[in-house]
Design an enzyme around this catalytic site. Structure first.
Site, short mmCIF file in Angstrom:
data_model
loop_
_atom_site.label_atom_id
_atom_site.label_comp_id
_atom_site.label_asym_id
_atom_site.label_seq_id
_atom_site.Cartn_x
_atom_site.Cartn_y
_atom_site.Cartn_z
N PHE A 50 2.45 9.43 10.22
CA PHE A 50 1.54 10.02 9.24
C PHE A 50 2.28 11.10 8.44
O PHE A 50 3.46 11.32 8.59
CB PHE A 50 0.31 10.58 9.95
CG PHE A 50 -0.81 9.57 10.14
CD1 PHE A 50 -0.58 8.21 10.06
CD2 PHE A 50 -2.11 9.98 10.39
CE1 PHE A 50 -1.61 7.27 10.22
CE2 PHE A 50 -3.15 9.07 10.54
CZ PHE A 50 -2.90 7.71 10.46
N SER A 51 1.51 11.80 7.60
CA SER A 51 2.12 12.67 6.59
C SER A 51 2.85 13.88 7.16
O SER A 51 2.63 14.29 8.30
CB SER A 51 1.03 13.14 5.62
OG SER A 51 0.57 12.04 4.89
N ARG A 73 -3.05 17.11 12.08
CA ARG A 73 -2.00 16.34 11.39
C ARG A 73 -1.48 17.02 10.12
O ARG A 73 -2.03 17.98 9.64
CB ARG A 73 -2.52 14.95 11.06
CG ARG A 73 -3.79 14.90 10.23
CD ARG A 73 -4.23 13.43 10.10
NE ARG A 73 -5.46 13.29 9.35
CZ ARG A 73 -6.68 13.31 9.88
NH1 ARG A 73 -6.84 13.48 11.18
NH2 ARG A 73 -7.74 13.17 9.12
N ASP A 74 -0.41 16.40 9.58
CA ASP A 74 0.16 16.73 8.27
C ASP A 74 0.80 18.12 8.25
O ASP A 74 0.42 19.00 7.47
CB ASP A 74 -0.90 16.62 7.16
CG ASP A 74 -1.70 15.32 7.26
OD1 ASP A 74 -1.14 14.33 7.77
OD2 ASP A 74 -2.87 15.30 6.85
N TRP A 110 0.82 -1.22 0.00
CA TRP A 110 0.00 0.00 0.00
C TRP A 110 0.85 1.26 0.00
O TRP A 110 1.82 1.36 0.75
CB TRP A 110 -0.89 0.00 1.24
CG TRP A 110 -1.57 1.31 1.50
CD1 TRP A 110 -1.04 2.41 2.12
CD2 TRP A 110 -2.92 1.66 1.15
NE1 TRP A 110 -1.98 3.43 2.17
CE2 TRP A 110 -3.13 2.99 1.59
CE3 TRP A 110 -3.96 0.98 0.51
CZ2 TRP A 110 -4.34 3.65 1.41
CZ3 TRP A 110 -5.16 1.65 0.34
CH2 TRP A 110 -5.36 2.96 0.78
N MET A 111 0.44 2.24 -0.80
CA MET A 111 1.03 3.58 -0.73
C MET A 111 -0.11 4.60 -0.76
O MET A 111 -1.07 4.42 -1.52
CB MET A 111 1.94 3.82 -1.94
CG MET A 111 2.44 5.26 -2.06
SD MET A 111 3.54 5.49 -3.47
CE MET A 111 2.40 5.26 -4.82
N ASN A 112 0.01 5.68 0.04
CA ASN A 112 -0.90 6.81 -0.17
C ASN A 112 -0.13 8.12 -0.25
O ASN A 112 0.71 8.25 -1.14
CB ASN A 112 -2.12 6.80 0.75
CG ASN A 112 -1.89 6.79 2.24
OD1 ASN A 112 -1.24 5.90 2.77
ND2 ASN A 112 -2.44 7.75 2.94
N ASP A 113 -0.38 9.08 0.62
CA ASP A 113 0.10 10.45 0.41
C ASP A 113 1.60 10.55 0.10
O ASP A 113 2.41 9.91 0.77
CB ASP A 113 -0.08 11.29 1.68
CG ASP A 113 -1.43 11.14 2.33
OD1 ASP A 113 -2.31 10.52 1.75
OD2 ASP A 113 -1.58 11.66 3.45
N GLU A 127 -7.03 18.26 5.82
CA GLU A 127 -5.75 17.61 6.05
C GLU A 127 -4.78 17.96 4.94
O GLU A 127 -5.15 18.61 3.96
CB GLU A 127 -5.92 16.09 6.22
CG GLU A 127 -6.71 15.41 5.14
CD GLU A 127 -7.07 13.96 5.47
OE1 GLU A 127 -6.65 13.42 6.49
OE2 GLU A 127 -7.78 13.35 4.66
N1 DQQ Z 1 -3.36 10.11 5.19
C1 DQQ Z 1 -2.34 10.10 6.21
C2 DQQ Z 1 -2.65 11.27 7.04
C3 DQQ Z 1 -3.41 12.15 6.15
C4 DQQ Z 1 -4.22 11.22 5.36
C5 DQQ Z 1 -2.32 8.83 6.91
C6 DQQ Z 1 -4.69 11.76 4.05
O1 DQQ Z 1 -1.50 11.86 7.55
O2 DQQ Z 1 -4.16 13.05 6.88
O3 DQQ Z 1 -1.96 7.76 6.09
O4 DQQ Z 1 -4.75 10.81 3.05
#
Ligand code: DQQ
Length: 470
Positions: A92-93, A155-156, A29-32, A211
């Site tokens: 987290f991000s 966050r972020d 898995w990959m996201n931000d 976010e």
């Molecule tokens: N995904 C991260 C967070 C962010 C969210 C966690 C947005 O830091 O707020 O995986 O996709």
């Protein structure tokens, strides 16, 4: 790229959904995007990564490096949670800043599930940014300001240099009011003084939670980009453009950046002073499909940002992408009819232009099967001023709702579409200013045809077959 990583990428050759010229890690898995920075000349992309599987959990910062933002080397994980601490629930991000030659990652450490979200630091003096040490002072910011009236969403962090100060915004919300970003100031990245909200949204229009904020100067304006939970779901990226002075932001223009599969964009300034925007292209299929595939999440092609006269954000895929353009096919209206074009494929870069004539729709079909059982149409309706993607697939369990974006053309302006097709990825940018992304999952091998839907309105069509980056 290491041979084992290359082998994994190549082992997916038979998976038509797997992109071949967008970055994704070999598996899982990959996201931000996180902490994107050009360091010693090389582009470093960090990203939300689950090393244990293709679903959102166990958040680490994955890491890849590139000389050109096109070809990537996946590197070992950069940041991992430390058990029994402030970030045991996930990294987290966040972002990375250059603190006089020391790279400092500013990220959100989570614990107690995801209920406690605190801002943390790690630094690297490694020229390749592969080794990181977390700060002994972590967490450096442990709760949102009291006026947030909640403690669960904070966050972020996004940090920039302003004179002798560091400034930081953090994504959050004010209970009962809506999404918010809070502004802080520091001399040393460790002690943070809360100033005030940089901007607060309207619950109905801008969503409940903001976010992944970004705030930066572009030309003589300032731009705030946020990823919003509208209706409690991830999915709408908004931007605001205005002036910024004495720590106050005065937005003059706002718009949706994308509202479909393009999420959590992160921008940075590269060595050529270009403001580059990265983003996560989320999947549009079920957890079961993602588990079966073994991978989930793709990075969008980086876009170079600018503003037009009306303060609209203009986005152009980084020109470096053109280095992997292969065979070029050029067509004019005289060359095409409604039958399939003599070019096929799911790894294409397309530039197409249509004249607007009264109320007639125009557009094209991509990833189409010869018998019409599967296809994706991209259609512009000048009456409703809407650009729409409509997907027909024979696979079940997919998000197949039509997607639309308002797209206004000036009188005499042509509809100019840049379309990046890459396996299941569909990135569309109209007239450089309207972004509409989609994910498509045709399952038939022959679902790779292209058709122009109103050949009489075609001005020009250029199709480039794209080389694989693996
Ligand atoms: N995904 C991260 C967070 C962010 C969210 C966690 C947005 O830091 O707020 O995986 O996709």
């Amino acid at each position: 790229m290491s041979q084992p990583t290359k082998n994994i990428h190549q082992s997916y050759k038979a998976d038509p959904s797997r992109p071949t010229y967008h970055y994704l890690p070999a598996k899982n898995w990959m996201n931000d995007p996180n902490g994107v920075i050009q360091w010693n000349g090389r582009y470093h992309l960090f990203y939300q990564y689950n090393p244990l599987g293709p679903l959102h959990a166990n958040m680490h910062w994955g890491h890849a490096v590139s000389d050109d933002m096109v070809h990537w080397h996946e590197l070992p994980i950069a940041l991992a949670p430390t058990p029994n601490t402030y970030d045991e629930g996930g990294i987290f991000s966040g972002c990375i800043v250059d603190n006089a030659g020391d790279a400092v990652a500013v990220y959100t450490g989570v614990n107690q599930g995801y209920d406690v979200q605190q801002q943390c630091l790690a630094h690297s003096s490694d020229p390749d940014l592969q080794t990181w040490q977390k700060s002994a002072q972590n967490p450096v910011l442990n709760a949102p300001p009291a006026n947030a009236d909640q403690t669960a969403d904070f966050r972020d962090p996004f940090v920039w240099r302003e004179g002798d100060d560091w400034k930081m915004i953090v994504g959050s919300r004010i209970e009962g009011i809506g999404g918010a970003v809070f502004l802080y100031r520091s001399k040393d990245l460790t002690e943070w003084e809360y100033l005030h909200p940089l901007h607060v949204g309207d619950l109905a229009r801008h969503g409940v939670m903001w976010e992944c904020p970004n705030f930066f100067q572009l030309g003589d304006k300032w731009v705030l980009i946020i990823s919003s939970h509208i209706g409690y779901a991830t999915g709408t990226v908004l931007y605001f453009v205005g002036d910024y002075c004495n720590d106050r932001f005065y937005p003059e223009y706002e718009a949706v950046l994308d509202s479909a599969y393009y999420y959590a964009p992160l921008t940075h300034l590269d060595d050529q002073s270009r403001r580059i925007m990265w983003a996560w292209l989320r999947e549009g299929r079920s957890d079961d499909h993602q588990l079966a595939a073994g991978w989930s999440g793709v990075q969008a092609i980086p876009r170079v940002l600018s503003l037009d006269q009306k303060n609209r954000l203009l986005m152009s895929p980084a020109p470096e992408l053109e280095t992997i353009r292969g065979t070029h096919h050029h067509f004019t209206a005289a060359d095409v009819d409604e039958t399939p074009l003599p070019v096929q494929g799911l790894a294409l870069d397309i530039e197409v232009s249509f004249a607007i004539n009264g109320g007639a729709n125009c557009g094209l079909a991509v990833a189409a099967a010869p018998d019409g059982s599967e296809s994706t149409t991209i259609i512009y309706d000048p009456v409703t001023e809407t650009l729409r993607v409509r997907r027909h697939s024979t696979e079940d369990g997919l998000e197949l709702h039509p997607q639309g974006r308002q797209h206004r053309l000036d009188p005499d302006e042509t509809l100019d579409l840049r379309i990046l097709i890459d396996g299941s990825v569909l990135e569309i940018i109209a007239n450089q200013r309207t972004s509409l992304t989609s994910r498509i999952y045709p399952i038939q091998a022959e679902s790779n045809q292209l058709r122009i839907l109103q050949p009489g309105l075609l001005r020009s069509l250029d199709i480039y077959e794209m080389s694989s980056i693996w």
